[in-house]
Design an enzyme around this catalytic site. Structure first.
Site, PDB file in Angstrom:
ATOM      1  N   GLY A  93      11.918 -60.075 -41.850  1.00 41.79           N
ATOM      2  CA  GLY A  93      10.913 -59.480 -42.727  1.00 41.79           C
ATOM      3  C   GLY A  93      11.489 -58.661 -43.864  1.00 41.79           C
ATOM      4  O   GLY A  93      10.799 -57.830 -44.448  1.00 41.79           O
ATOM      5  N   HIS A 100      18.597 -51.275 -45.954  1.00 41.32           N
ATOM      6  CA  HIS A 100      17.833 -50.030 -45.862  1.00 41.32           C
ATOM      7  C   HIS A 100      17.329 -49.844 -44.440  1.00 41.32           C
ATOM      8  O   HIS A 100      17.081 -50.821 -43.721  1.00 41.32           O
ATOM      9  CB  HIS A 100      16.673 -49.998 -46.858  1.00 41.32           C
ATOM     10  CG  HIS A 100      15.802 -51.216 -46.813  1.00 41.32           C
ATOM     11  ND1 HIS A 100      16.164 -52.403 -47.429  1.00 41.32           N
ATOM     12  CD2 HIS A 100      14.601 -51.456 -46.228  1.00 41.32           C
ATOM     13  CE1 HIS A 100      15.215 -53.304 -47.230  1.00 41.32           C
ATOM     14  NE2 HIS A 100      14.251 -52.763 -46.489  1.00 41.32           N
TER      15      HIS A 100
HETATM   16  P1  AMP Z   1      11.702 -54.425 -46.127  1.00 39.08           P
HETATM   17  O1  AMP Z   1      10.449 -55.231 -45.945  1.00 39.08           O
HETATM   18  O2  AMP Z   1      12.330 -53.980 -44.853  1.00 39.08           O
HETATM   19  O3  AMP Z   1      12.675 -55.096 -47.047  1.00 39.08           O
HETATM   20  O4  AMP Z   1      11.251 -53.073 -46.809  1.00 39.08           O
HETATM   21  C1  AMP Z   1      11.208 -52.868 -48.180  1.00 39.08           C
HETATM   22  C2  AMP Z   1      10.401 -51.618 -48.400  1.00 39.08           C
HETATM   23  O5  AMP Z   1      10.659 -51.147 -49.711  1.00 39.08           O
HETATM   24  C3  AMP Z   1       8.887 -51.803 -48.268  1.00 39.08           C
HETATM   25  O6  AMP Z   1       8.402 -50.968 -47.220  1.00 39.08           O
HETATM   26  C4  AMP Z   1       8.372 -51.387 -49.641  1.00 39.08           C
HETATM   27  O7  AMP Z   1       7.164 -50.693 -49.556  1.00 39.08           O
HETATM   28  C5  AMP Z   1       9.502 -50.522 -50.159  1.00 39.08           C
HETATM   29  N1  AMP Z   1       9.614 -50.428 -51.604  1.00 39.08           N
HETATM   30  C6  AMP Z   1       9.634 -51.447 -52.485  1.00 39.08           C
HETATM   31  N2  AMP Z   1       9.768 -50.968 -53.741  1.00 39.08           N
HETATM   32  C7  AMP Z   1       9.844 -49.615 -53.633  1.00 39.08           C
HETATM   33  C8  AMP Z   1       9.991 -48.548 -54.576  1.00 39.08           C
HETATM   34  N3  AMP Z   1      10.100 -48.779 -55.897  1.00 39.08           N
HETATM   35  N4  AMP Z   1      10.014 -47.281 -54.111  1.00 39.08           N
HETATM   36  C9  AMP Z   1       9.916 -47.034 -52.790  1.00 39.08           C
HETATM   37  N5  AMP Z   1       9.787 -47.997 -51.853  1.00 39.08           N
HETATM   38  C10 AMP Z   1       9.748 -49.266 -52.273  1.00 39.08           C
END
Ligand code: AMP
Ligand code: ZN
Length: 114
Positions: A93, A100
Protein backbone atom coordinates in the site's frame (compact mmCIF):
# COMPACT_ATOMS: atom_id res chain seq x y z
CA UNK A 1 15.10 13.33 -6.05
CA UNK A 2 13.58 16.41 -7.64
CA UNK A 3 10.13 14.87 -8.24
CA UNK A 4 9.75 13.33 -4.77
CA UNK A 5 7.10 15.04 -2.64
CA UNK A 6 8.84 14.10 0.62
CA UNK A 7 12.20 15.42 -0.64
CA UNK A 8 10.34 18.66 -1.41
CA UNK A 9 9.09 18.72 2.20
CA UNK A 10 12.67 18.12 3.42
CA UNK A 11 13.91 20.99 1.22
CA UNK A 12 11.01 23.23 2.40
CA UNK A 13 9.83 23.57 -1.20
CA UNK A 14 6.32 22.65 -0.09
CA UNK A 15 4.82 23.39 3.32
CA UNK A 16 4.32 20.84 6.05
CA UNK A 17 3.67 20.83 9.76
CA UNK A 18 7.02 19.67 11.07
CA UNK A 19 7.06 18.19 14.57
CA UNK A 20 10.72 17.11 14.66
CA UNK A 21 13.87 17.68 12.61
CA UNK A 22 17.58 16.88 12.91
CA UNK A 23 20.46 16.29 10.48
CA UNK A 24 19.15 12.99 9.17
CA UNK A 25 15.46 12.75 10.09
CA UNK A 26 12.33 14.85 9.71
CA UNK A 27 8.82 14.20 11.05
CA UNK A 28 5.65 15.98 10.00
CA UNK A 29 1.86 15.68 10.23
CA UNK A 30 0.20 13.50 7.60
CA UNK A 31 -1.94 15.69 5.33
CA UNK A 32 -4.73 13.08 5.35
CA UNK A 33 -4.77 11.85 8.96
CA UNK A 34 -6.19 8.41 9.69
CA UNK A 35 -6.25 8.98 13.46
CA UNK A 36 -6.20 11.96 15.86
CA UNK A 37 -2.39 11.72 15.84
CA UNK A 38 -0.85 10.79 12.47
CA UNK A 39 2.81 11.64 11.98
CA UNK A 40 5.19 10.57 9.21
CA UNK A 41 8.83 10.01 10.17
CA UNK A 42 11.29 9.93 7.27
CA UNK A 43 15.03 9.96 6.65
CA UNK A 44 16.38 12.96 4.76
CA UNK A 45 18.23 10.53 2.52
CA UNK A 46 16.01 9.53 -0.40
CA UNK A 47 15.56 5.80 0.16
CA UNK A 48 12.68 4.47 -1.92
CA UNK A 49 11.37 1.74 0.36
CA UNK A 50 12.21 -0.81 3.01
CA UNK A 51 13.49 -2.98 0.15
CA UNK A 52 16.35 -0.53 -0.33
CA UNK A 53 17.84 -0.46 3.16
CA UNK A 54 21.06 -2.26 3.98
CA UNK A 55 23.55 -2.51 6.85
CA UNK A 56 24.82 1.03 6.11
CA UNK A 57 21.41 2.25 7.28
CA UNK A 58 21.48 0.45 10.65
CA UNK A 59 22.15 3.58 12.73
CA UNK A 60 19.65 5.61 10.69
CA UNK A 61 16.87 3.07 11.13
CA UNK A 62 17.67 2.77 14.83
CA UNK A 63 17.57 6.55 15.21
CA UNK A 64 14.24 6.69 13.39
CA UNK A 65 12.72 4.31 15.93
CA UNK A 66 14.16 6.26 18.86
CA UNK A 67 12.67 9.39 17.26
CA UNK A 68 9.31 7.64 16.93
CA UNK A 69 9.38 6.79 20.63
CA UNK A 70 10.34 10.35 21.58
CA UNK A 71 7.60 11.89 19.40
CA UNK A 72 5.01 9.51 20.90
CA UNK A 73 6.11 10.65 24.37
CA UNK A 74 6.00 14.34 23.42
CA UNK A 75 2.53 14.00 21.90
CA UNK A 76 1.29 12.09 24.96
CA UNK A 77 0.26 8.88 23.20
CA UNK A 78 2.96 6.62 24.65
CA UNK A 79 1.01 5.44 27.70
CA UNK A 80 -2.16 4.43 25.87
CA UNK A 81 -0.19 3.06 22.95
CA UNK A 82 0.06 3.66 19.26
CA UNK A 83 0.76 1.92 15.97
CA UNK A 84 3.87 2.25 13.77
CA UNK A 85 3.37 1.33 10.11
CA UNK A 86 5.67 0.99 7.14
CA UNK A 87 3.96 0.29 3.84
CA UNK A 88 6.39 -1.30 1.37
CA UNK A 89 5.66 -1.55 -2.33
CA UNK A 90 2.42 -2.02 -4.20
CA UNK A 91 0.93 -4.82 -2.11
CA UNK A 92 2.01 -3.04 1.07
CA UNK A 93 0.00 0.00 0.00
CA UNK A 94 2.96 2.36 -0.44
CA UNK A 95 1.93 5.48 -2.38
CA UNK A 96 4.98 7.71 -1.81
CA UNK A 97 8.32 6.24 -2.91
CA UNK A 98 10.42 7.72 -0.10
CA UNK A 99 10.59 5.39 2.90
CA UNK A 100 8.40 6.59 5.76
CA UNK A 101 7.05 5.33 9.05
CA UNK A 102 3.54 6.26 10.13
CA UNK A 103 2.88 6.96 13.81
CA UNK A 104 -0.84 6.46 14.41
CA UNK A 105 -2.32 7.28 17.78
CA UNK A 106 -5.22 8.77 19.69
CA UNK A 107 -7.61 5.94 18.90
CA UNK A 108 -7.69 2.18 19.27
CA UNK A 109 -6.75 -0.04 16.34
CA UNK A 110 -7.76 -3.59 15.62
CA UNK A 111 -5.75 -6.51 14.34
CA UNK A 112 -5.53 -7.90 11.69
CA UNK A 113 -5.51 -4.71 9.65
CA UNK A 114 -7.57 -6.12 6.75
P1 AMP B 1 1.87 5.45 2.15
O1 AMP B 1 0.51 5.07 1.62
O2 AMP B 1 2.36 4.56 3.23
O3 AMP B 1 2.87 5.63 1.05
O4 AMP B 1 1.69 6.84 2.86
C1 AMP B 1 1.86 8.07 2.24
C2 AMP B 1 1.25 9.10 3.15
O5 AMP B 1 1.74 10.37 2.77
C3 AMP B 1 -0.28 9.17 3.11
O6 AMP B 1 -0.80 8.88 4.40
C4 AMP B 1 -0.54 10.60 2.66
O7 AMP B 1 -1.66 11.15 3.31
C5 AMP B 1 0.74 11.30 3.05
N1 AMP B 1 1.07 12.49 2.29
C6 AMP B 1 1.08 12.62 0.95
N2 AMP B 1 1.44 13.88 0.61
C7 AMP B 1 1.67 14.54 1.77
C8 AMP B 1 2.08 15.88 2.10
N3 AMP B 1 2.34 16.79 1.14
N4 AMP B 1 2.19 16.21 3.40
C9 AMP B 1 1.94 15.31 4.37
N5 AMP B 1 1.57 14.03 4.12
C10 AMP B 1 1.43 13.66 2.85
ZN1 ZN C 1 12.50 11.59 -1.61
Amino acid sequence: MSDCIFCKIINKEIPSQIVYEDDEIIAFKDVNPQSPVHILVIPKEHIESLNDINSNHSDLIGNIFITIKNIAEELGIDEEGYRVVNNCGEFGGQTVSHIHFHILGGRKFSWPPG
